[in-house]
Design an enzyme around this catalytic site. Structure first.
Site, PDB file in Angstrom:
ATOM      1  N   CYS A 246       0.811  -1.223   0.000  1.00  0.00           N
ATOM      2  CA  CYS A 246       0.000   0.000   0.000  1.00  0.00           C
ATOM      3  C   CYS A 246       0.844   1.272   0.000  1.00  0.00           C
ATOM      4  CB  CYS A 246      -0.967  -0.014   1.176  1.00  0.00           C
ATOM      5  SG  CYS A 246      -0.204   0.012   2.822  1.00  0.00           S
ATOM      6  N   HIS A 300      -2.561   0.695   6.801  1.00  0.00           N
ATOM      7  CA  HIS A 300      -2.924   0.717   5.377  1.00  0.00           C
ATOM      8  C   HIS A 300      -3.164   2.157   4.936  1.00  0.00           C
ATOM      9  CE1 HIS A 300      -4.210  -1.147   1.631  1.00  0.00           C
ATOM     10  NE2 HIS A 300      -5.252  -0.339   1.600  1.00  0.00           N
ATOM     11  N   ASN A 312      -6.072   1.943  -4.204  1.00  0.00           N
ATOM     12  CA  ASN A 312      -5.118   1.435  -3.226  1.00  0.00           C
ATOM     13  C   ASN A 312      -4.539   0.092  -3.659  1.00  0.00           C
ATOM     14  OD1 ASN A 312      -6.573  -0.741  -0.865  1.00  0.00           O
ATOM     15  ND2 ASN A 312      -7.643  -0.094  -2.702  1.00  0.00           N
TER      16      ASN A 312
END
Length: 339
Positions: A246, A300, A312
């Site tokens: 991420c 994240h 993402n």
């Protein structure tokens, strides 16, 4: 399915396709195609804008009806792109789905075609989800049949043109046919194997366009990030050669716009101005906690693209709906990069 955006260099061919079917113009539409899985590792639907003809667009309400019925509303734009490829919206059997029922081509009327084509695509999505196969494989399987899902599942679970080509070669016994479509010319010198259409993902994908943003920096970031849609999540990945995790994706994409972010999601959170999601604008970052046990609070990060959506490094890389229960459970908020 991922993937799946307009290939600018092929726009001329797309216009030629319209002329072939007597269509006067493309209609650019925006359809919100959002992830409806409960986590970041689900099969990601397609997103962004799609350019289809007026003849295709008129079928949108019926496509939405059956997509909702079969639980794949996030794939409405993919289904419309399939109609564009299969019939240009002109034929009664607009999705050319008769053969998936074992019927001769063009056996179904318009509504029956859309119902069956959508149901068939939904079955492929379920099969891909069960096998861990990516969305582009689903799109190719609409042309090849469900056996292609199993074929990809046994060979790394990630669609590639090479897999589509080898599948066609096996099924055709190596028999080739001349094929003048510019995609075939570009990739294979004007031929394909005599089984299905190994260029089907490209044919569908060309009708997708990258989202456009008013801010030049945001556009640069997203133009870079979208190159990797459909890539797998790789823990520790921070470049196209390895794929991305991420924060690796955000760091790499923002660097292309001259913005240097630190490496981890926690570090990126620490250097941003913290704001609520309701204040977020495209280009801001979105942060989450407890998505896995990392020893840090922030685990994240994604890029906010507007309308409660982010882009993402899930698995695969793609869009996600921030209003789903999973993301709401883990949401911290947004972060604005200080410049």
């Amino acid at each position: 399915m991922k993937v799946m955006r307009l290939k600018i260099l092929l726009l001329a061919w797309g216009l030629g396709f319209l002329a072939l079917f007597g269509l006067l113009a493309f209609v650019a539409i925006f359809i919100s195609n959002e992830e409806d899985s409960t986590g970041s590792d689900g099969l990601i639907g397609d997103g962004g804008s799609i350019s289809v003809s007026a003849d295709v667009l008129k079928h949108q309400p019926m496509v939405e009806k059956y997509a909702k019925e079969y639980g794949i509303s996030e794939y409405v734009s993919t289904l419309l792109a399939i109609i564009q490829v299969e019939s240009g919206g002109k034929l009664s059997d607009v999705m050319q789905s008769s053969e998936s029922l074992g019927l001769p081509p063009n056996s179904l009327d318009t509504e029956a075609s859309i119902q069956q084509g959508t149901k068939y695509f939904a079955d492929l999505v379920r099969s891909a989800e069960a096998s861990g196969v990516d969305g582009n494989a689903v799109t190719q399987a609409y042309n090849y049949g469900g056996a292609f899902i199993d074929y990809v599942a046994k060979r790394g679970k990630q669609y590639s043109f090479e897999l589509a080509q080898s599948f066609a070669k096996e099924r055709s016994g190596g028999s080739k046919v001349t094929y003048t479509n510019p995609i075939a010319v570009k990739k294979n010198g004007g031929w394909r194997y005599l089984y299905g259409n190994m260029f089907y993902v490209d044919l569908v994908s060309q009708y997708f366009t990258s989202p456009q943003f008013d801010d030049e920096i945001v556009q640069i970031v997203m133009d870079e990030a979208l190159k990797y849609e459909g890539f797998p999540y790789v823990f520790g990945g921070d470049n196209p050669s390895t794929s991305f995790d991420c924060s690796g994706l955000t760091q790499w994409s923002y660097r292309k716009a001259g913005i240097n972010l630190p490496r981890t999601a926690q570090q990126q959170y620490d250097v941003t101005e913290h704001i609520s999601l309701s204040e977020a604008k495209p280009g801001d970052l979105v942060f989450f906690h407890s998505t896995y046990n990392s020893g840090t609070y922030v685990t994240h990060v994604g890029i906010y693209v507007g309308n409660n959506r982010m882009y993402n490094a899930g698995d695969p890389i793609g869009y996600a709906d921030l209003t789903t229960a999973y993301w709401q459970k883990h949401l911290i908020g947004a972060g604005r990069i200080k410049q």
